[in-house]
Design an enzyme around this catalytic site. Structure first.
Site, PDB file in Angstrom:
ATOM      1  N   ASP A  36     -13.057   2.299  12.397  1.00 59.18           N
ATOM      2  CA  ASP A  36     -13.538   2.375  11.014  1.00 59.18           C
ATOM      3  C   ASP A  36     -14.051   1.008  10.568  1.00 59.18           C
ATOM      4  O   ASP A  36     -13.766   0.561   9.455  1.00 59.18           O
ATOM      5  CB  ASP A  36     -12.413   2.853  10.097  1.00 59.18           C
ATOM      6  CG  ASP A  36     -12.924   3.217   8.701  1.00 59.18           C
ATOM      7  OD1 ASP A  36     -14.144   3.403   8.552  1.00 59.18           O
ATOM      8  OD2 ASP A  36     -12.099   3.300   7.766  1.00 59.18           O
ATOM      9  N   LYS A  88       0.842  -1.205   0.000  1.00 62.36           N
ATOM     10  CA  LYS A  88       0.000   0.000   0.000  1.00 62.36           C
ATOM     11  C   LYS A  88       0.874   1.250   0.000  1.00 62.36           C
ATOM     12  O   LYS A  88       1.739   1.413   0.875  1.00 62.36           O
ATOM     13  CB  LYS A  88      -0.919   0.013   1.218  1.00 62.36           C
ATOM     14  CG  LYS A  88      -1.829   1.245   1.284  1.00 62.36           C
ATOM     15  CD  LYS A  88      -2.605   1.330   2.593  1.00 62.36           C
ATOM     16  CE  LYS A  88      -3.718   0.331   2.657  1.00 62.36           C
ATOM     17  NZ  LYS A  88      -4.607   0.587   3.834  1.00 62.36           N
TER      18      LYS A  88
END
Length: 579
Positions: A399, A305
């Site tokens: 989240d 990422k």
């Protein structure tokens, strides 16, 4: 001159005249790349004698530090990395004391819980970093004596009475002493617990080190022996570290720094980058780009990422991204995505996580618009196991949403994306930690929308919303929840019963979901295990269940009683009409 830092170690610990050893110590000198980047770490802890669980606290403090420190993002300085790890450990120890107060501390005295001193020495390049809480000591040999590099955090009331003024686990927040000293080849550092340095003169400690310089373990044993013979009644621990060689100054300092690493560039697969074969793009958003890659050194398939270009000018966003690997390595749960060991230095800022073949829970819900209740229970229970691993580490995911849950081909669930995770100890002590909403508002608890810090109950709210949506395809408050930016608005939220969205589901499941997503966190479940239990078993204490409890437990008996009541009514009416 050698081009790398070279260290020699000696250590020894004994329980002495005590029944158990409440001291704990450890050291880690990694391979050359990690040694240049993070240095060698030596740590010592002394659990307080009045606590029956302080040996757990001292061992946890040392083990957590030596493992978690080396998993911190490359972008963090030594001070930032070590201080945050210590603060996180302090929060965990303090939370354990609160959780187990009824077992270990019936009167609430803070000297009965998970409390310990802690001191750590990190030797990196030409600098020694000292981190200190309590009354263990770190000293440096200077000629024939010792130079104290730490100050005892002990409050003296009289010649016979004193107490620790600072310790890990004693309070929700801890003040950590930190300073640095320049090191040279030949420097010797000594770490001791009070059972040693209060009973052996500095000159005697230096003499033992000089006599047994070729065997520092033996030197440590001899110093412990002297303390015992001099009447010490405490546990006895000594660590000795000698700097045999220092690196080539500026060259090593520059190659070891990661503070100035640029964000990873956007990639165009197939390509190579930092030793990885990048195969294809897995995901792209305004925050990051994720690629499927193979580590050319280990052969592991990973998810790489890199931050999006929008994030390059956002230091807080970059920090959150770099936190993800550290969180992944700290959790250690089969239902939380993990990260492979780091084997080499990186040229840019990016993260590397294990790759799991699967689909997001969002996709799973599209593929299963009306799943069986048992299937939903099974998935929710796995997510709960993963969340419990966060909460036991004093972390809140913040989240949790369908896009951040992966379901593999075998039906195993893993929580992903830790960039918003709130870590107790770091959030309170770091003003840069962002408490604003990080995730999708439909799954965010009202207290977080209102700007208050997230708690485990906030994650329970998110899981409750997901479970409700899996069963109905809808949200429990519709669009109203996205506007609950204050306590007053949260109180006006109207929960839509499961029965209004899907028939045939048990009333007790609706009651459990209603409690899990209550707008007031104090009215939600305290622990995840209670929520998943109530999804399977009717809980008569939940509101709305008392009237239908018999129907849920024994519908045959319920309808028999209804029939009997109706029959009695008919007989009564017939009898009256005959009069």
């Amino acid at each position: 001159m050698p081009s790398s830092l070279t260290l020699s170690l000696g250590q020894h610990s004994e329980r002495g005249r005590k029944e158990t050893n409440q001291d704990f110590h450890g050291a880690l000198v990694p391979g050359r790349a990690a040694l240049a980047l993070r240095g060698g770490a030596i740590a010592i802890a002394d659990g307080i004698g009045s606590s029956p669980v302080s040996h757990v606290a001292s061992e946890t403090a040392v083990r957590s530090f030596l493992s978690d420190y080396y998993d911190t993002p490359d972008t963090w300085s030594v001070k930032t990395a070590a201080s945050r790890v210590i603060a996180a450990t302090n929060s965990w120890l303090h939370a354990e004391t609160r959780r187990n107060r009824h077992l270990h501390d019936p009167e609430g005295a803070r000297d009965r819980g998970y409390v310990t001193t802690f001191s750590a020495l990190i030797l990196r390049s030409r600098t020694a970093h000292i981190f200190h809480v309590g009354d263990a000591r770190i000293s440096r040999v200077v000629r024939r004596s010792l130079e104290a590099l730490t100050e005892d955090h002990r409050v003296v009331l009289s010649a016979e009475e004193s107490y620790l003024g600072r310790a890990l686990g004693a309070a929700a927040h801890v003040e950590i002493d930190h300073h640095t000293v320049v090191i040279e080849g030949g420097d010797v550092f000594v770490l001791t617990t009070d059972g040693v340095h209060e009973h052996v003169r500095p000159e005697a400690i230096v003499a033992e080190i000089a006599q047994h310089g070729d065997d520092l373990d033996r030197a440590a044993r001899e110093i412990v022996r002297r303390a015992y013979e001099n009447g010490s009644g405490d546990n006895l621990t000594v660590q000795i570290v000698r700097v045999d060689a220092v690196p080539d100054g500026e060259l090593d300092e520059m190659s070891g720094r990661a503070d100035d690493l640029p964000p990873g560039p956007l990639l165009d697969p197939p390509t190579t980058f930092d030793g990885y074969r990048v195969l294809r793009t897995l995901h792209a958003s305004h925050r990051s780009h994720v690629y499927l890659a193979v580590d050319g050194e280990t052969g592991l398939t990973v998810a790489l990422k890199v931050p999006s270009t929008d994030l390059h000018a956002d230091p807080a966003g970059l920090q959150r991204l770099m936190m993800e690997e550290w969180v992944a390595r700290r959790i250690g749960s089969p239902h939380v995505l993990s990260a492979p060991p780091r084997t080499r230095r990186r040229s840019h800022l990016y993260t590397v996580m294990d790759y799991v073949e699967g689909r997001t829970l969002a996709q799973w819900m599209r593929d299963n618009p009306k799943p069986e209740l048992e299937e939903v229970r099974r998935l929710v229970e796995q997510v709960a196991v993963g969340l419990r691993a966060f909460h036991r580490r004093e972390m809140v995911h913040r989240d949790l949403r369908p896009h951040n849950v992966l379901v593999d081909a075998a039906g195993t669930v893993r929580i992903i994306d830790f960039g918003s995770t709130r870590i107790a100890g770091l959030a309170e002590d770091d003003p840069t930690v962002d408490e604003t909403v990080q995730g999708t508002v439909q799954y965010t608890a009202p207290e977080c929308l209102a700007g208050r810090p997230a708690t485990p109950q906030s994650d329970i709210f998110s899981l409750g919303v997901i479970a409700y949506q899996m069963l109905t395809g809808r949200l429990p408050y519709g669009a109203e929840a996205t506007r609950a930016f204050s306590a007053a608005r949260a109180q006006r939220l109207h929960y839509v019963s499961l029965a209004a969205a899907r028939t045939g589901l048990p009333a007790y499941v609706d009651a459990a979901l209603r409690k899990a997503v209550h707008p007031n966190p104090a009215q939600r479940y305290e622990v995840l295990s209670a929520f998943v239990h109530d999804l399977r078993h009717p809980n008569p204490s939940l509101p709305g269940l008392r009237r239908t409890a018999l129907l849920e437990r024994d519908p045959v008996l319920f309808w028999k009683l209804v029939s009997l009541t109706l029959a009695a009514a008919v007989v009564y009416l017939l009898a009256r009409s005959a009069l």
